[in-house]
Scaffold this active site. Structure first.
Site, PDB file in Angstrom:
ATOM      1  N   CYS A  12      45.203  42.399  32.396  1.00  0.00           N
ATOM      2  CA  CYS A  12      46.264  42.112  33.355  1.00  0.00           C
ATOM      3  C   CYS A  12      47.618  42.492  32.743  1.00  0.00           C
ATOM      4  O   CYS A  12      47.688  42.919  31.585  1.00  0.00           O
ATOM      5  CB  CYS A  12      46.244  40.635  33.755  1.00  0.00           C
ATOM      6  SG  CYS A  12      46.772  39.504  32.454  1.00  0.00           S
ATOM      7  N   GLU A  62      45.120  37.339  44.568  1.00  0.00           N
ATOM      8  CA  GLU A  62      44.552  37.665  43.252  1.00  0.00           C
ATOM      9  C   GLU A  62      43.782  38.976  43.325  1.00  0.00           C
ATOM     10  O   GLU A  62      43.801  39.757  42.391  1.00  0.00           O
ATOM     11  CB  GLU A  62      43.612  36.550  42.771  1.00  0.00           C
ATOM     12  CG  GLU A  62      44.300  35.274  42.351  1.00  0.00           C
ATOM     13  CD  GLU A  62      45.175  35.428  41.115  1.00  0.00           C
ATOM     14  OE1 GLU A  62      44.892  36.289  40.259  1.00  0.00           O
ATOM     15  OE2 GLU A  62      46.148  34.676  41.012  1.00  0.00           O
TER      16      GLU A  62
END
Length: 160
Positions: A68, A59
């Protein structure tokens, strides 16, 4: 009776009481472990430390919010939600807290949805998957149906 003998008997009594208390505590802990959690309470399996480190590594951690690839405002180790706004900055400690909160939800989802035994690696993979795609996506998935039929290989192929 000499003073030394009285002290010796008193100490012997104290040590005997402590030994009994220790044994009772040990038996209580064994009983609780054998019987499991109290009714209405559950003990959710936690992700392994290797699984946690895997999630952190892949991550990555960003302490300033960003969008994102799905266009969702995100912060820390992939945390999203109404609390994440553009321009938000957090500390490393807060990023760890948010990850733990997010993983708690994913761990509970695995406990609720999966009805078969899992290895640590399988458990960590499902926690990671739910962390990324959400509980609802897995709840309706072919992967979960196959897994709960103990068709582990076929369930794993769903990830390919």
């Amino acid at each position: 009776m000499p003073y030394g003998k009285k002290l010796e008997r008193a100490l012997h009594g104290v040590f005997a009481a402590l030994a009994v208390a220790w044994i009772v505590l040990g038996l209580l802990l064994v009983f609780v472990h054998m019987t499991g959690p109290a009714e209405g309470k559950s003990m959710t399996r936690r992700i392994s430390s290797a699984g946690l480190e895997h999630i952190k590594h892949f991550e990555g951690c960003k302490l300033k919010s960003y969008y994102c690839t799905s266009g969702i405002c995100t912060i820390g180790y992939g945390h999203t939600g109404p609390d994440v706004k553009p321009g938000l900055t957090i500390t490393q400690e807060r990023a760890e807290e948010l990850l733990r909160q997010d993983l708690d939800k994913a761990e509970r989802a695995v406990a609720e949805l999966v009805k078969v035994p899992l290895s640590d690696g399988q458990h960590a993979a499902l926690v990671d998957l739910i962390f990324n795609v959400g509980r609802d996506a897995i709840a309706k998935s072919t992967l979960l149906k196959l897994l709960n039929k103990r068709q582990y290989g076929a369930a794993g192929e769903q990830l390919m």
